[in-house]
Design a protein around this motif. Structure first.
Motif, PDB file in Angstrom:
ATOM      1  N   GLN A   1      52.296  15.172  -3.876  1.00 41.82           N
ATOM      2  CA  GLN A   1      51.437  14.270  -4.647  1.00 41.82           C
ATOM      3  C   GLN A   1      52.154  13.270  -5.001  1.00 41.82           C
TER       4      GLN A   1
ATOM      5  N   CYS B   1      47.730  13.208  -1.730  1.00 39.07           N
ATOM      6  CA  CYS B   1      48.084  14.647  -1.612  1.00 39.07           C
ATOM      7  C   CYS B   1      48.364  14.772  -0.212  1.00 39.07           C
TER       8      CYS B   1
ATOM      9  N   TRP C   1      40.958  19.623  -5.559  1.00 33.70           N
ATOM     10  CA  TRP C   1      41.627  18.817  -6.533  1.00 33.70           C
ATOM     11  C   TRP C   1      41.185  19.287  -7.952  1.00 33.70           C
TER      12      TRP C   1
ATOM     13  N   TYR D   1      46.285  15.013 -12.743  1.00 32.83           N
ATOM     14  CA  TYR D   1      45.393  15.396 -11.663  1.00 32.83           C
ATOM     15  C   TYR D   1      46.360  16.260 -10.759  1.00 32.83           C
TER      16      TYR D   1
ATOM     17  N   CYS E   1      46.517  18.716  -7.039  1.00 32.66           N
ATOM     18  CA  CYS E   1      46.013  18.928  -5.719  1.00 32.66           C
ATOM     19  C   CYS E   1      46.574  20.400  -5.362  1.00 32.66           C
TER      20      CYS E   1
END
Lengths: 109, 113
Positions: B6, B23, B34, B89, B91
């Motif tokens: 990422q 990603c 996600w 965040y 992935c």
């Protein structure tokens, strides 16, 4: 609705003591359940899947459909087991995993 | 083999701006999902892509969007950033169906000021 509940935010045990991290789920069909672990400063990683019936790093988890539970157990905790543990559910209608809020396990020397 | 990558690792943005996160899944993995991780809400599902198609979507406003390219790489975009969008965040990629479990990336830490 599909839901995963991990009732303990923090679990503290001494080295060598047994550990049980609780996970309860809500799902009407046949669930697929997972445990993920996140060690300090590391990425979230898969610990075990109920479909594999495996034991990883001494941890086991049994799916109890009657009690809708998937508790994670280890007979003798080690200091290196200290981490954040997440239980996750995959229900058939949705492609995603639904995670519990996590339990922080602290193993004291 | 390389894991889920990422980029960037960290971002600081101002309210109202937009941001794009990237990603790259494990080679051969066609499913990319996600998640938003915050201390209060934990891991919340944003969306899942498979073979360039959005297969599932979580309960996030339309400001959150994503896409997947033919090489399975995925991007997510957040427009009109709000302070509450500050989060990690994550992935995750998987071979096909999620039943085999995800492999997660290290995440992008987004801070909105």
């Amino acid at each position: 609705a599909q839901r995963v509940t991990q009732p303990e935010k923090l679990l503290s045990v001494f080295k060598g003591a047994p550990v049980e991290l609780k996970c309860n789920y809500s799902y009407s069909g046949s669930p697929e359940l997972f445990w993920y672990v996140q060690y300090s400063r590391q990425r979230l990683q898969l610990l075990l899947r109920h479909i594999s019936r495996e034991s990883i790093k001494g941890f086991t988890a049994d799916l109890n459909k009657g009690e809708t539970s998937f508790h994670l157990k280890k007979p003798f905790a080690q200091e290196e087991d200290s981490a954040m543990y997440y239980c996750a559910l995959h229900g058939g209608s949705q492609g995603n995993l639904i995670f519990g809020k996590g339990t922080k396990l602290s193993v004291k020397p | 083999k390389a894991g889920v990558t990422q980029t960037p690792r960290y971002l600081i943005k101002t309210r109202g701006q937009q941001v794009t996160l990237s990603c790259s899944p494990i080679s051969g993995h066609r499913s990319v999902s996600w998640y938003q991780q915050t201390p209060g809400q934990g891991l919340q599902f944003l969306f899942e892509y498979f073979s360039e198609t959005q297969r599932n979507k979580g309960n996030f406003p339309g400001r959150f969007s994503g896409r997947q390219f033919s090489n399975s790489r995925s991007e997510m975009n957040v427009s009109t950033l709000e302070l509450g969008d500050s989060a990690l965040y994550l992935c995750a990629s998987s071979l096909d169906r999620v039943r085999y479990g995800y492999t997660f990336g290290s995440g992008t830490r987004l801070t909105v000021v």
